[in-house]
Design a protein around this motif. Structure first.
Motif, PDB file in Angstrom:
ATOM      1  N   ASP A  91       0.802  -1.232   0.000  1.00  0.00           N
ATOM      2  CA  ASP A  91       0.000   0.000   0.000  1.00  0.00           C
ATOM      3  C   ASP A  91       0.829   1.274   0.000  1.00  0.00           C
TER       4      ASP A  91
ATOM      5  N   GLU B   9      -3.537   3.830  -8.046  1.00  0.00           N
ATOM      6  CA  GLU B   9      -4.261   4.828  -7.253  1.00  0.00           C
ATOM      7  C   GLU B   9      -4.330   4.445  -5.783  1.00  0.00           C
ATOM      8  N   THR B  10      -4.385   3.125  -5.543  1.00  0.00           N
ATOM      9  CA  THR B  10      -4.575   2.636  -4.175  1.00  0.00           C
ATOM     10  C   THR B  10      -3.284   2.682  -3.359  1.00  0.00           C
ATOM     11  N   THR B  11      -2.161   2.958  -4.003  1.00  0.00           N
ATOM     12  CA  THR B  11      -0.886   3.041  -3.284  1.00  0.00           C
ATOM     13  C   THR B  11      -0.661   4.471  -2.813  1.00  0.00           C
TER      14      THR B  11
END
Lengths: 212, 97
Positions: free
Chosen positions: A109, A160-162
């Motif tokens: 993440d 995008e989720t990182t």
């Protein structure tokens, strides 16, 4: 750009480099004067100066790669490295001098990237001399403002989720990124793992190499 | 400024918006911005004096975390991304944050 002089090739086909016939700058003159005075006074010898330059040149990212590979392999060492990077690497025998090291970990993440906006602070003891681009105004100014775009230019596309965490090395700390361990490396030796760890992976502008 | 209590991780802070001359290790783009203490790093000789070979009293150094939204507003790529920087205690306000 430095490599644009394609029409200036020697007869052997090598790029032509001008002789350094220009007068010495103020600081070049100052460096020579101080070095010669110190040698005359017996503070150190010319051989010692040269030995120190050779020692600085000999440091390379393979030092940092050994640290990363050990952290991947030994959970206790990884915990020690993240808690106190200076102590953990000193205990591995790396002469880190007065430097203070902070290791930051990439996970599924989180992606970390290192920059020094004020100058060019860099963990030389673990990574050797910094690449030229690390010292450019472009890298230093853009990485704090548009890190994702900069990383994409290095070939690292962050989902995008990182979360991207930029670390500006503004004062007494030096930083190393602990890249994520590539999948498919279970059971590998530390020596094998170290081969996957690139300089850019430890700056954060790259990822560890995939096995295979 | 006298000694004060150590700042704790997670504590909200604001970087002082000053522009003194000399060797300053607080980048301009962080001055006046709010963030949170990420960790305390310990005492270090103040580079603002050390750079000139003057007596340099030790100051607490902190890592402060800022959101990209705080630094760049609407121009931020992803507001939740962060920037961490090392800031000396005499550049940090706690009451205005």
């Amino acid at each position: 750009m430095p490599h644009d002089h394609h029409d200036h090739l020697s007869p052997s086909g090598h790029p032509y480099r001008e002789d350094n016939d220009a007068p010495l700058s103020y600081w070049q003159t100052m460096e020579i004067a101080i070095r010669e005075i110190m040698i005359e006074k017996g503070e150190f010898t010319a051989a010692e100066v040269n030995a120190q330059i050779e020692a600085m040149d000999a440091r390379s990212p393979t030092n940092g790669a050994k640290v990363v590979a050990r952290a991947w392999d030994e959970p206790d060492f990884k915990a020690a490295l993240l808690a106190d990077g200076s102590k953990a690497t000193r205990e591995m025998g790396f002469d880190i001098g007065p430097m203070n090291l902070v290791a930051v970990e990439n996970t599924e993440d989180i992606h970390n990237v290192i920059v020094c906006t004020l100058c060019s602070c860099y963990p030389r003891n673990l990574l050797g001399l910094p690449p030229d681009w690390y010292k450019t105004r472009e890298y230093r100014s853009r990485t704090v403002r548009e890190p994702r775009k900069v990383l994409a230019e290095f070939g690292v596309e962050l989902p995008e989720t990182t979360t991207c965490r930029v670390h500006d090395s503004t004062a007494d700390m030096r930083y190393i990124v602990l890249p994520a361990r590539p999948k498919g490396t279970e059971g590998w030796s530390q020596q094998q793992l170290a081969e996957l760890v690139t300089r850019d992976a430890m700056i954060g502008t790259g990822l560890a190499k995939d096995p295979g | 400024m006298g000694p004060r209590k150590m700042l704790e991780p997670g504590q909200a802070v604001r970087i002082r918006d000053l522009s003194p001359p000399g060797h300053i290790r607080t980048p301009k783009y962080l001055r006046g911005k709010t963030g949170v203490i990420e960790r305390a790093l310990g005492p270090y000789e103040n580079p603002e004096q050390r750079a000139y070979c003057l007596p340099a009293p030790e100051k607490q150094l902190y890592r402060v975390r800022f959101s990209m939204a705080e630094l760049w507003g609407d121009a931020a790529e992803t507001g939740e991304d962060t920037l961490d920087a090392e800031i000396y205690e005499h550049w940090i306000d706690t009451d205005a944050a």
